[in-house]
Design a protein around this motif. Sequence first.
Motif, mmCIF file in Angstrom:
data_model
loop_
_atom_site.group_PDB
_atom_site.id
_atom_site.type_symbol
_atom_site.label_atom_id
_atom_site.label_comp_id
_atom_site.label_asym_id
_atom_site.label_seq_id
_atom_site.Cartn_x
_atom_site.Cartn_y
_atom_site.Cartn_z
ATOM 1 N N SER A 71 -6.254 0.254 -9.640
ATOM 2 C CA SER A 71 -5.640 -0.133 -10.918
ATOM 3 C C SER A 71 -4.580 -1.226 -10.776
ATOM 4 C CB SER A 71 -5.045 1.087 -11.616
ATOM 5 O OG SER A 71 -4.029 1.666 -10.826
ATOM 6 N N GLN A 72 -3.931 -1.323 -9.615
ATOM 7 C CA GLN A 72 -2.856 -2.303 -9.429
ATOM 8 C C GLN A 72 -3.292 -3.520 -8.609
ATOM 9 O OE1 GLN A 72 0.219 -1.852 -10.940
ATOM 10 N NE2 GLN A 72 -0.884 -0.153 -11.881
ATOM 11 N N VAL A 73 -4.611 -3.645 -8.372
ATOM 12 C CA VAL A 73 -5.115 -4.786 -7.604
ATOM 13 C C VAL A 73 -5.433 -5.923 -8.572
ATOM 14 C CG1 VAL A 73 -6.957 -5.621 -6.081
ATOM 15 C CG2 VAL A 73 -6.016 -3.326 -5.763
ATOM 16 N N ASP A 74 -4.740 -7.049 -8.396
ATOM 17 C CA ASP A 74 -4.897 -8.202 -9.287
ATOM 18 C C ASP A 74 -6.176 -8.971 -8.993
ATOM 19 O OD1 ASP A 74 -2.306 -7.627 -10.218
ATOM 20 O OD2 ASP A 74 -1.428 -8.851 -8.622
ATOM 21 N N TRP A 75 -6.502 -9.051 -7.704
ATOM 22 C CA TRP A 75 -7.600 -9.917 -7.305
ATOM 23 C C TRP A 75 -8.111 -9.499 -5.934
ATOM 24 C CZ3 TRP A 75 -8.572 -13.959 -3.737
ATOM 25 C CH2 TRP A 75 -9.591 -14.833 -4.097
ATOM 26 N N MET A 76 -9.400 -9.725 -5.693
ATOM 27 C CA MET A 76 -9.986 -9.387 -4.402
ATOM 28 C C MET A 76 -11.050 -10.434 -4.091
ATOM 29 S SD MET A 76 -12.091 -5.933 -3.365
ATOM 30 C CE MET A 76 -10.782 -4.865 -3.873
ATOM 31 N N ASN A 77 -11.064 -10.934 -2.854
ATOM 32 C CA ASN A 77 -12.099 -11.886 -2.471
ATOM 33 C C ASN A 77 -13.169 -11.173 -1.640
ATOM 34 O OD1 ASN A 77 -10.977 -11.579 0.079
ATOM 35 N ND2 ASN A 77 -10.167 -13.654 0.194
ATOM 36 N N LEU B 199 0.838 -1.197 0.000
ATOM 37 C CA LEU B 199 0.000 0.000 0.000
ATOM 38 C C LEU B 199 0.873 1.248 0.000
ATOM 39 C CD1 LEU B 199 -2.960 1.069 0.242
ATOM 40 C CD2 LEU B 199 -2.595 1.113 2.701
ATOM 41 N N THR B 200 0.695 2.082 -1.025
ATOM 42 C CA THR B 200 1.345 3.385 -1.042
ATOM 43 C C THR B 200 0.251 4.437 -0.977
ATOM 44 O OG1 THR B 200 1.369 3.392 -3.467
ATOM 45 C CG2 THR B 200 3.355 2.613 -2.376
ATOM 46 N N ASP B 201 0.638 5.629 -0.560
ATOM 47 C CA ASP B 201 -0.361 6.686 -0.448
ATOM 48 C C ASP B 201 0.284 8.051 -0.640
ATOM 49 O OD1 ASP B 201 -0.245 8.028 2.650
ATOM 50 O OD2 ASP B 201 0.729 6.091 2.398
ATOM 51 N N TYR B 202 -0.545 8.997 -1.042
ATOM 52 C CA TYR B 202 -0.131 10.389 -1.153
ATOM 53 C C TYR B 202 -1.377 11.255 -1.055
ATOM 54 C CZ TYR B 202 -1.593 9.966 -6.080
ATOM 55 O OH TYR B 202 -2.305 9.748 -7.232
ATOM 56 N N VAL B 203 -1.165 12.554 -0.892
ATOM 57 C CA VAL B 203 -2.292 13.484 -0.781
ATOM 58 C C VAL B 203 -2.280 14.395 -1.999
ATOM 59 C CG1 VAL B 203 -3.322 15.341 0.578
ATOM 60 C CG2 VAL B 203 -2.259 13.406 1.738
ATOM 61 N N LYS B 204 -3.466 14.551 -2.614
ATOM 62 C CA LYS B 204 -3.610 15.424 -3.775
ATOM 63 C C LYS B 204 -4.826 16.317 -3.533
ATOM 64 C CE LYS B 204 -4.319 15.385 -8.715
ATOM 65 N NZ LYS B 204 -4.304 14.617 -9.933
ATOM 66 N N GLU B 205 -4.602 17.619 -3.516
ATOM 67 C CA GLU B 205 -5.676 18.598 -3.329
ATOM 68 C C GLU B 205 -6.518 18.292 -2.078
ATOM 69 O OE1 GLU B 205 -7.935 19.113 -6.979
ATOM 70 O OE2 GLU B 205 -6.117 18.792 -8.153
ATOM 71 N N GLY B 206 -5.835 17.878 -0.999
ATOM 72 C CA GLY B 206 -6.523 17.597 0.257
ATOM 73 C C GLY B 206 -7.221 16.247 0.315
ATOM 74 N N VAL B 207 -7.020 15.430 -0.713
ATOM 75 C CA VAL B 207 -7.635 14.103 -0.775
ATOM 76 C C VAL B 207 -6.535 13.050 -0.661
ATOM 77 C CG1 VAL B 207 -9.024 12.509 -2.172
ATOM 78 C CG2 VAL B 207 -9.484 14.974 -2.265
ATOM 79 N N ALA B 208 -6.721 12.091 0.249
ATOM 80 C CA ALA B 208 -5.754 10.997 0.373
ATOM 81 C C ALA B 208 -6.002 9.989 -0.744
ATOM 82 C CB ALA B 208 -5.892 10.328 1.728
ATOM 83 N N ILE B 209 -4.943 9.631 -1.447
ATOM 84 C CA ILE B 209 -5.019 8.626 -2.500
ATOM 85 C C ILE B 209 -4.291 7.389 -1.987
ATOM 86 C CG2 ILE B 209 -4.595 8.088 -4.925
ATOM 87 C CD1 ILE B 209 -6.195 10.750 -4.460
ATOM 88 N N LEU B 210 -5.023 6.285 -1.860
ATOM 89 C CA LEU B 210 -4.420 5.032 -1.421
ATOM 90 C C LEU B 210 -4.296 4.123 -2.634
ATOM 91 C CD1 LEU B 210 -6.422 4.345 1.867
ATOM 92 C CD2 LEU B 210 -4.391 5.763 1.534
ATOM 93 N N GLU B 211 -3.108 3.542 -2.801
ATOM 94 C CA GLU B 211 -2.838 2.688 -3.955
ATOM 95 C C GLU B 211 -2.421 1.292 -3.496
ATOM 96 O OE1 GLU B 211 0.252 5.015 -5.867
ATOM 97 O OE2 GLU B 211 -1.222 5.863 -7.248
ATOM 98 N N PRO B 212 -3.403 0.410 -3.278
ATOM 99 C CA PRO B 212 -3.035 -0.979 -2.956
ATOM 100 C C PRO B 212 -2.528 -1.678 -4.210
ATOM 101 C CG PRO B 212 -5.429 -0.742 -3.057
ATOM 102 C CD PRO B 212 -4.832 0.622 -3.270
#
Length: 111
Positions: free
Chosen positions: A49-55, A3-16
Amino acid sequence: MKLTDYVKEGVAILEPRGKIMGGPDATLLHEKLHECIEKGIKKVVIDLSQVDWMNSTGLGILISGLTTLRNNGGELKLANVTEKIHSLLVITKLVTVFEAFDSVNEAVDSF
């Protein structure tokens, strides 16, 4: 899952990245959301976009995140939902619960 994250325009973007299947994944995402809330950031976009699979447990993690944010006056939105995950959202009727956008920028602009 990573999990990576950053803030853009006051919105947290989480990238699993990888698979979202529960266990440590749930803890990691939940801790990150609470960290955002403590910092006063209550608008969150999860970029799938980078999540291969989710149960089903992974879906539960997303629902838990949405509930946590809403209980604290915030909102969670999804971006770059893959075909596989979109199918899961449709089958479970969660497509009516989550706002999903084609890009992170569109999701951020929707707040």
